[in-house]
Design a protein around this motif. Sequence first.
Motif, PDB file in Angstrom:
ATOM      1  N   ASP A  92       0.864  -1.186   0.000  1.00  0.00           N
ATOM      2  CA  ASP A  92       0.000   0.000   0.000  1.00  0.00           C
ATOM      3  C   ASP A  92       0.900   1.235   0.000  1.00  0.00           C
ATOM      4  O   ASP A  92       1.523   1.551   1.011  1.00  0.00           O
ATOM      5  CB  ASP A  92      -0.904  -0.044   1.236  1.00  0.00           C
ATOM      6  CG  ASP A  92      -1.948   1.070   1.274  1.00  0.00           C
ATOM      7  OD1 ASP A  92      -2.022   1.870   0.324  1.00  0.00           O
ATOM      8  OD2 ASP A  92      -2.673   1.128   2.289  1.00  0.00           O
ATOM      9  N   LEU A  93       0.976   1.906  -1.153  1.00  0.00           N
ATOM     10  CA  LEU A  93       1.838   3.078  -1.310  1.00  0.00           C
ATOM     11  C   LEU A  93       1.046   4.360  -1.106  1.00  0.00           C
ATOM     12  O   LEU A  93      -0.099   4.442  -1.526  1.00  0.00           O
ATOM     13  CB  LEU A  93       2.468   3.084  -2.704  1.00  0.00           C
ATOM     14  CG  LEU A  93       3.315   1.862  -3.067  1.00  0.00           C
ATOM     15  CD1 LEU A  93       3.703   1.910  -4.534  1.00  0.00           C
ATOM     16  CD2 LEU A  93       4.540   1.784  -2.169  1.00  0.00           C
ATOM     17  N   PHE A  94       1.683   5.371  -0.525  1.00  0.00           N
ATOM     18  CA  PHE A  94       0.998   6.604  -0.138  1.00  0.00           C
ATOM     19  C   PHE A  94      -0.170   6.196   0.758  1.00  0.00           C
ATOM     20  O   PHE A  94      -1.312   6.590   0.549  1.00  0.00           O
ATOM     21  CB  PHE A  94       0.499   7.389  -1.356  1.00  0.00           C
ATOM     22  CG  PHE A  94       1.551   7.702  -2.383  1.00  0.00           C
ATOM     23  CD1 PHE A  94       2.341   8.834  -2.260  1.00  0.00           C
ATOM     24  CD2 PHE A  94       1.745   6.881  -3.487  1.00  0.00           C
ATOM     25  CE1 PHE A  94       3.312   9.137  -3.213  1.00  0.00           C
ATOM     26  CE2 PHE A  94       2.700   7.172  -4.445  1.00  0.00           C
ATOM     27  CZ  PHE A  94       3.492   8.297  -4.309  1.00  0.00           C
ATOM     28  N   ALA A  95       0.113   5.389   1.754  1.00  0.00           N
ATOM     29  CA  ALA A  95      -0.904   4.700   2.557  1.00  0.00           C
ATOM     30  C   ALA A  95      -1.826   5.642   3.331  1.00  0.00           C
ATOM     31  O   ALA A  95      -2.953   5.272   3.647  1.00  0.00           O
ATOM     32  CB  ALA A  95      -0.234   3.723   3.511  1.00  0.00           C
ATOM     33  N   GLY A  96      -1.363   6.841   3.675  1.00  0.00           N
ATOM     34  CA  GLY A  96      -2.223   7.806   4.369  1.00  0.00           C
ATOM     35  C   GLY A  96      -2.751   7.267   5.683  1.00  0.00           C
ATOM     36  O   GLY A  96      -1.997   6.918   6.578  1.00  0.00           O
ATOM     37  N   THR A  97      -4.062   7.151   5.794  1.00  0.00           N
ATOM     38  CA  THR A  97      -4.694   6.664   7.021  1.00  0.00           C
ATOM     39  C   THR A  97      -4.585   5.153   7.179  1.00  0.00           C
ATOM     40  O   THR A  97      -4.897   4.620   8.242  1.00  0.00           O
ATOM     41  CB  THR A  97      -6.192   7.021   7.046  1.00  0.00           C
ATOM     42  OG1 THR A  97      -6.829   6.374   5.929  1.00  0.00           O
ATOM     43  CG2 THR A  97      -6.410   8.525   7.006  1.00  0.00           C
ATOM     44  N   GLY A  98      -4.219   4.447   6.108  1.00  0.00           N
ATOM     45  CA  GLY A  98      -4.181   2.989   6.144  1.00  0.00           C
ATOM     46  C   GLY A  98      -5.506   2.358   5.746  1.00  0.00           C
ATOM     47  O   GLY A  98      -5.681   1.145   5.841  1.00  0.00           O
ATOM     48  N   ASN A  99      -6.426   3.163   5.275  1.00  0.00           N
ATOM     49  CA  ASN A  99      -7.773   2.752   4.899  1.00  0.00           C
ATOM     50  C   ASN A  99      -7.778   1.476   4.042  1.00  0.00           C
ATOM     51  O   ASN A  99      -8.495   0.518   4.338  1.00  0.00           O
ATOM     52  CB  ASN A  99      -8.413   3.935   4.149  1.00  0.00           C
ATOM     53  CG  ASN A  99      -9.864   3.773   3.832  1.00  0.00           C
ATOM     54  OD1 ASN A  99     -10.553   2.916   4.357  1.00  0.00           O
ATOM     55  ND2 ASN A  99     -10.351   4.631   2.951  1.00  0.00           N
ATOM     56  N   GLN A 121       5.345   8.718   3.678  1.00  0.00           N
ATOM     57  CA  GLN A 121       6.461   9.533   4.168  1.00  0.00           C
ATOM     58  C   GLN A 121       6.093  10.383   5.378  1.00  0.00           C
ATOM     59  O   GLN A 121       6.959  10.942   6.040  1.00  0.00           O
ATOM     60  CB  GLN A 121       7.015  10.426   3.053  1.00  0.00           C
ATOM     61  CG  GLN A 121       6.118  11.559   2.640  1.00  0.00           C
ATOM     62  CD  GLN A 121       6.766  12.432   1.583  1.00  0.00           C
ATOM     63  OE1 GLN A 121       7.885  12.183   1.136  1.00  0.00           O
ATOM     64  NE2 GLN A 121       6.063  13.463   1.169  1.00  0.00           N
ATOM     65  N   ASP A 122       4.810  10.462   5.712  1.00  0.00           N
ATOM     66  CA  ASP A 122       4.372  11.293   6.830  1.00  0.00           C
ATOM     67  C   ASP A 122       4.433  10.506   8.144  1.00  0.00           C
ATOM     68  O   ASP A 122       3.794   9.446   8.275  1.00  0.00           O
ATOM     69  CB  ASP A 122       2.945  11.802   6.579  1.00  0.00           C
ATOM     70  CG  ASP A 122       2.499  12.773   7.644  1.00  0.00           C
ATOM     71  OD1 ASP A 122       2.827  13.968   7.519  1.00  0.00           O
ATOM     72  OD2 ASP A 122       1.841  12.333   8.611  1.00  0.00           O
ATOM     73  N   HIS A 123       5.168  11.029   9.104  1.00  0.00           N
ATOM     74  CA  HIS A 123       5.312  10.371  10.401  1.00  0.00           C
ATOM     75  C   HIS A 123       3.949  10.169  11.086  1.00  0.00           C
ATOM     76  O   HIS A 123       3.675   9.112  11.654  1.00  0.00           O
ATOM     77  CB  HIS A 123       6.237  11.180  11.319  1.00  0.00           C
ATOM     78  CG  HIS A 123       6.302  10.659  12.713  1.00  0.00           C
ATOM     79  ND1 HIS A 123       6.986   9.499  13.034  1.00  0.00           N
ATOM     80  CD2 HIS A 123       5.727  11.093  13.864  1.00  0.00           C
ATOM     81  CE1 HIS A 123       6.841   9.265  14.327  1.00  0.00           C
ATOM     82  NE2 HIS A 123       6.091  10.207  14.861  1.00  0.00           N
ATOM     83  N   GLY A 124       3.071  11.177  11.011  1.00  0.00           N
ATOM     84  CA  GLY A 124       1.756  11.081  11.635  1.00  0.00           C
ATOM     85  C   GLY A 124       0.912   9.970  11.034  1.00  0.00           C
ATOM     86  O   GLY A 124       0.197   9.257  11.754  1.00  0.00           O
TER      87      GLY A 124
END
Length: 185
Positions: free
Chosen positions: A49-56, A74-77
């Motif tokens: 899952d690339l650019f996974a964001g929230t992990g949705n 790439q976002d730590h949050g």
Amino acid sequence: MRIVSGQFKGRRITAPKKLPVRPTTDMAKEALFNILNNQYYLDDISVLDLFAGTGNISYEFASRGTENILSVDQDHGCIKFINETAASFEMDIQTIKSDVFKFLERSKQQHTIIFADPPYDFSVEDFTKIPDLIFANNLLETDGLLIVEHSKYTDLSGISNYSHSKSYGGNTFSFFENTTSDEEE
């Protein structure tokens, strides 16, 4: 957002507002997984899952029995949120905090399905780098599928290995196939 199907069907996930994300809509996600359920045994595959964001998308695969899931952002949050949510659901989702392009350049692991949800304002050149790196580095298994989510206003049909697109509201999924067999390599 909610998990559409599987073990955690109906569970709501609320991401912090400060995350730089645009989660895939439930309608688009449900339509996508209807397609994937007809092609794959989801408990038998490897997912990136690339650019996974929230992990949705990762949670949806995990809810449907996929055990080999790697989420990259790439976002730590975002990575922190995925790790916390996966732990609370007892999902085995691995995470890597990295620029996706740098990750694709150095990765050697193959996956059955690679899902990429980059920012919708990417240029076509940036979108093109995703399948180019994946196919150049042989990251997709034979008969595997790369799915790139993008705006309905972006056309990726001219990119190598493009198969087809499906649109759901403002979301479009472009599908890219690895049709080479082991004998051809």
